[in-house]
Scaffold this motif. Structure first.
Motif, mmCIF file in Angstrom:
data_model
loop_
_atom_site.group_PDB
_atom_site.id
_atom_site.type_symbol
_atom_site.label_atom_id
_atom_site.label_comp_id
_atom_site.label_asym_id
_atom_site.label_seq_id
_atom_site.Cartn_x
_atom_site.Cartn_y
_atom_site.Cartn_z
ATOM 1 N N ALA B 19 0.836 -1.207 0.000
ATOM 2 C CA ALA B 19 0.000 0.000 0.000
ATOM 3 C C ALA B 19 0.872 1.259 0.000
ATOM 4 N N GLU B 20 1.990 1.205 0.713
ATOM 5 C CA GLU B 20 2.885 2.363 0.760
ATOM 6 C C GLU B 20 3.562 2.582 -0.583
ATOM 7 N N ALA B 22 2.292 1.777 -3.404
ATOM 8 C CA ALA B 22 1.255 2.303 -4.292
ATOM 9 C C ALA B 22 1.085 3.814 -4.098
ATOM 10 N N ARG B 23 1.031 4.268 -2.823
ATOM 11 C CA ARG B 23 0.876 5.702 -2.571
ATOM 12 C C ARG B 23 2.059 6.474 -3.132
ATOM 13 N N GLU B 51 -3.445 -2.217 -4.930
ATOM 14 C CA GLU B 51 -3.590 -1.036 -4.077
ATOM 15 C C GLU B 51 -3.646 0.278 -4.865
#
Lengths: 432, 432
Positions: B19-20, B22-23, B51
């Motif tokens: 998820a990180e 992806a951000r 994500e």
């Protein structure tokens, strides 16, 4: 019969979860709230109070006598009590503290030492801990002896003799791994503890990115202070989201939807006054061009279009940037890239909008010079909107002002002023 | 040296949670995304794709060849694959399906049968089930034999021979209760299963109100279909919140912040055009009073104040009502109560605002009749704002239109038109 249906209502309400009762109470006008509140069983009252928004909560508390309040707070978990205690009457706080045992009192004060919207304020003190050198079998025996575990216990926390946090071990690991292994062999020491000063939104991001159910709060010296559970994090996420929407209209998400007329009017007056001041600013710009308007009235007709188009386009950029800031996706390095992109988008859409409005104005008032001026004014205002849409939230953030709260007003003030000034200014130069 | 720092960057990225990553990728301009994407290890690629927001995801997928994509999707959980599969090229979907075993293929199609934003679309198929008639001891032995449990397994689901859902039993119960007891004795049968058609926001409310970590999805016939876990619910809450903010400016939360200029401009053009149409409507009202403005130019100066104050006050009511609708706290029965409250608040604040603006106008233009007319126009517009603020979202909702999307435009169109018409209309009647 009347009494029968009363009893039915009472049963129905008490079969609901405290959060559901709280939402129901919030959705009722004040008079009806009292009736429902009477129905709620004493043992649920404390939990319902915790779930209510601040305003409705104080309203209900003010209607309760000391005995009722003591009874309601008695069974609360310490972290919930910490949320509630600030709303209790002074004299009662003293009594509540006295009714607690020394350990709980100390725990309560350790939570109250942190800001409510920090990791320390969010934490529960019910973390179950184990030592690293014992085997899984010993842990299993200990748990069975200990009995019921706190809600949402998905992992135990591993600490040494001095309460120093070493890591966590999942409950499921206890069930599936070799019982002869030691905790130290199976624990996950990669998961760092959260500092108690960490702001709540940061905590939420951690939980989201790592798909956590619970996490340890650890002091700067490495001591385990407590744990944060996902249910409180979900509340943080929901509140944060609500706050950002509500603050766009200068509202507070903790306000009661059914607050009295005078209370509501007074609250909203602040926001309306701030906007009134900026409206006068814009009107003042128009006032400077009275002589022009008197001669070319068409300008007064087109004025609102130029201003509002700038506001609309600018708001799109503004909301995009505010969201990027909230997600932590905008920094110095890409802000410039975004600025150029927004300027290009603004000019491209400007060409279309300004083209349409300019042509329409030319046809409407049978004056092509006017059409060209409207075209130019719109291009100027959409350029300004793009720059303000990127710049305003960045500047506000640097000044420590919430962009969601003040961004919209600031932006539309800029686009109103520039819209009016460019249209009427160009009109004065070329049409008189 | 260059290569050394590359390797360092690569290590850093692959130590991050999908998820990180992806951000991070979303926060970079397109050119830099490719570089980071090259760094991501093949086994993480699938999870990062899941994500990412839809637009960035398709962009990266279009740059990958078939072998890479197959490798990336191979290790995905079935529910994650279901989210991703729609974005894969047609020819590849065929190959991915062929590479799966029959059971997984069936599972995948059972998830794809439901809307992505329903309970069925949110569910995982990794629920661990037990029979009601076995003892805890047997369950414990079974789990140890079975090995590793799926992430966020906080409860096992109890089903009979025909997969009929009977209830759930907490993992912690297994650890603390008497091993001789049967599952049936200790299970929680009060928790109803969620129907697969339940919309995602409803699922989120259930999780919030009951502080759940996981919950069963159960078919209308009572068969256990799968389970929903809190991490997916948190994503729903976050997305829902983002969508409501973004849609206020006609934006889509799945759009790429760094989309190209032409793409962005085209997307925003729709919203800008809709607003342009309403701006022309308002301008048309002003146009009807050209003769009046020519004689009393002061009206053109005061026009923006009357219109914008209505918009500001109305937006406050609008946002309050939209929030009440989202929380399910507004219904027929209390909507009327709220309408009267908002009218009273509007008139009360109207008296203040209209008083200030009326007096200021009277002083500014040294014309008391003008002041009285501004006062009256503002009172009319704030009354209209209160009525529209309550009525517009209720009507839009009944028409099946998202109030967050269309509420703002509709409201400000009403307050602009009524603001201009009342001020200029009264001016025409009494000042000429």
């Amino acid at each position: 019969l009347e009494q029968g249906s009363m009893r039915h209502g009472q049963r129905m309400i008490n079969s609901m979860h405290p959060a559901e009762i709280a939402r129901l109470i919030e959705s009722l006008p004040p008079a009806k709230r009292e009736i429902i509140w009477e129905f709620v069983e004493p043992e649920l009252e404390g939990d319902v109070l915790v779930e209510l928004n601040e305003e409705v909560r104080s309203e209900l508390i003010s209607g309760m006598d000391a005995e009722e309040l003591i009874a309601a707070t008695e069974d609360l978990e310490v972290d919930d009590l910490a949320d509630l205690i600030g709303d209790l009457p002074e004299t009662l706080i003293e009594r509540v503290l006295q009714s607690m045992d020394a350990q709980d009192r100390e725990r309560l004060s350790s939570i109250l030492a942190f800001e409510a919207d920090s990791a320390g304020g969010l934490m529960n003190l019910d973390a179950v801990t184990v030592r690293p050198d014992v085997t899984i079998e010993v842990v299993l025996r200990y748990l069975r002896m200990r009995g019921e575990l706190p809600d949402r216990t998905d992992r135990l926390f591993v600490v040494n003799r001095h309460d120093k946090y070493l890591g966590g071990i999942d409950i499921t690991t206890l069930l599936t791994e070799d019982p002869e292994s030691t905790v130290a062999e199976l624990m996950d020491s990669a998961v760092e503890g959260i500092s108690p000063q960490t702001p709540a939104p940061e905590v939420a991001k951690l939980f989201e990115n790592h798909d956590l159910v619970s996490a340890a709060v650890v002091s700067p010296e490495g001591r385990l202070l407590g744990r944060i559970t996902i249910d409180d994090v979900v509340d943080v996420i929901r509140e944060e989201a609500e706050r950002s929407v509500m603050s766009m209209a200068g509202l507070d998400e903790e306000d009661d939807m059914f607050a009295g007329v005078v209370t509501s009017a007074r609250r909203r007056a602040i926001w309306i006054s701030a906007n009134l001041a900026t409206a006068f600013l814009a009107a003042n710009v128009v006032g400077m061009f009275e002589a022009t308007i008197e001669k070319v009235v068409a300008l007064a007709v087109l004025m609102p279009i130029v201003a509002s188009m700038g506001g609309i386009a600018g708001s799109q950029t503004l909301i995009l940037i505010i969201r990027g800031l909230v997600l932590g996706q905008i920094e110095q390095s890409n802000a410039r890239w975004l600025l150029w992109r927004e300027i290009a988008v603004g000019l491209l859409n400007g060409l279309v909008v300004a083209g349409v409005v300019g042509t329409a104005a030319g046809l409407w008032f049978r004056a092509w010079a006017l059409g060209v001026i409207v075209f130019a004014a719109l291009m100027i205002n959409l350029l300004a909107a793009a720059i303000a849409g990127v710049g305003v939230p960045l500047v506000l953030k640097r000044l420590g002002i919430d962009p969601a709260l003040a961004g919209g007003v600031t932006l539309t003030t800029i686009t109103d002023v520039i819209g009016f000034a460019s249209l009427l200014g160009l009109g004065t130069l070329f049409l008189l």
